[in-house]
Scaffold this motif. Structure first.
Motif, short mmCIF file in Angstrom:
data_model
loop_
_atom_site.label_atom_id
_atom_site.label_comp_id
_atom_site.label_asym_id
_atom_site.label_seq_id
_atom_site.Cartn_x
_atom_site.Cartn_y
_atom_site.Cartn_z
N PRO A 75 33.02 48.96 -20.55
CA PRO A 75 31.71 48.34 -20.37
C PRO A 75 31.62 46.99 -21.07
O PRO A 75 32.60 46.49 -21.64
N LEU A 78 29.71 46.13 -26.87
CA LEU A 78 28.80 47.19 -27.32
C LEU A 78 28.28 46.99 -28.74
O LEU A 78 27.25 47.57 -29.11
N ARG A 117 28.81 59.31 -24.92
CA ARG A 117 27.80 59.42 -23.87
C ARG A 117 28.07 58.42 -22.75
O ARG A 117 27.98 58.75 -21.56
N GLU A 118 28.43 57.19 -23.15
CA GLU A 118 28.73 56.17 -22.15
C GLU A 118 29.94 56.55 -21.31
O GLU A 118 29.97 56.35 -20.09
N ARG A 121 29.06 59.37 -18.81
CA ARG A 121 28.28 58.83 -17.70
C ARG A 121 29.17 58.14 -16.68
O ARG A 121 28.87 58.12 -15.49
N SER A 122 30.27 57.57 -17.13
CA SER A 122 31.17 56.85 -16.23
C SER A 122 32.03 57.78 -15.40
O SER A 122 32.53 57.40 -14.34
#
Length: 284
Positions: A75, A78, A117-118, A121-122
């Protein structure tokens, strides 16, 4: 008497507590920072990947290429090192100490939970973080995740400084850009000396992206995917969270700038250029 002091005095009188400035995670007592006691329950994230690099070194390009891999989620920047935990009362601190947690432990739990968590989700297998400022916290990252893997992304120091100036010419002079960019380079240089990992170069990434991305996949024990060369426009292109210039928004690998001749390199950058192999070292 300032408002802050009035509030502190009132709170101290009625509760025995005084407001304190939030402590900088990098200046906290190093004795507090320790690896997880029980990694199997203290950490959810497995083998995260951190790209340690200076600013304006091509890290957004690299993260976009890695994010195109079906097993890697990379991502935007961060900035997890700035997620801090504090104790509002002495009792809260005592309670956590009874559980075996100090302030750094709780911050590591927070960092791990946010990244995990990220990743969940991916729907992918491994998380990649490319925040350049992570170089200043490389020791904490390695302590927080003992199984972390590190990729060092280098670029010609003079090119970094020039690009850093051009990113915000209204905010800093060229000399200020050189000095500020050098801070990041020194942090990355130190990290390379104390941490294991793979070193790649921006110039090679832009001229031979397949070979370089194959070497990254080999390092991560993953199969190489052609889609890494057809990464498309990154999902987040915003100043402060990654590169936002025309090259990265094109969605394809663009040639880098020509390397500066040795005589054009600022004197303050020459030692780093030599250390990174961009200038020949003086013969003894």
């Amino acid at each position: 008497m300032t408002w802050q002091r009035i509030v502190n005095k009132a709170l101290a009188r009625h509760t025995g507590y005084q407001l304190k400035r939030q402590e900088n995670p990098e200046t906290r007592n190093r004795a507090q920072v320790r690896p997880p006691k029980e990694p199997e329950i203290d950490r959810l994230l497995v083998a995260p990947v951190f790209i340690l690099c200076p600013v304006r070194s091509g890290s957004t390009l690299l993260r976009a290429m890695l994010d195109a891999h079906p097993e890697l989620h990379a991502p935007h920047e961060l900035h997890i090192r700035r997620l801090a935990v504090g104790f509002d009362t002495p009792l809260a601190r005592q309670a956590m100490e009874e559980l075996g947690h100090n302030q750094a432990d709780l911050e590591h739990l927070l960092w791990d939970r946010v990244l995990h968590r990220e990743l969940v989700r991916s729907g992918k297998r491994y998380l990649v973080d490319k925040t350049p400022a992570n170089a200043f916290a490389h020791a904490r990252l390695a302590t927080c995740w003992p199984d972390a893997r590190f990729i060092f992304l280098l670029r010609h120091p003079a090119s970094i400084a020039a690009s850093w100036y051009e990113a915000s010419p209204d905010k800093r002079t060229r000399d200020e850009a050189v000095a500020d960019a050098l801070r990041y380079m020194k942090a990355v240089h130190h990290a390379r000396q104390v941490l294991p990992g793979l070193t790649i170069r921006y110039e090679e990434l832009t001229t031979d992206p397949e070979r370089v991305t194959r070497s990254v996949c080999d390092f991560l024990n993953l199969g190489w995917k052609p889609d890494m060369l057809r990464y498309g426009r990154p999902d987040v292109v915003r100043k402060g969270l990654g590169d936002w210039k025309d090259k990265i928004t094109s969605g394809s690998v663009q040639p880098g700038r020509e390397l500066p001749p040795p005589e054009a390199v600022p004197e303050i950058l020459k030692p780093m250029c030599k250390a990174w192999g961009y200038l020949p070292k003086a013969r003894p």
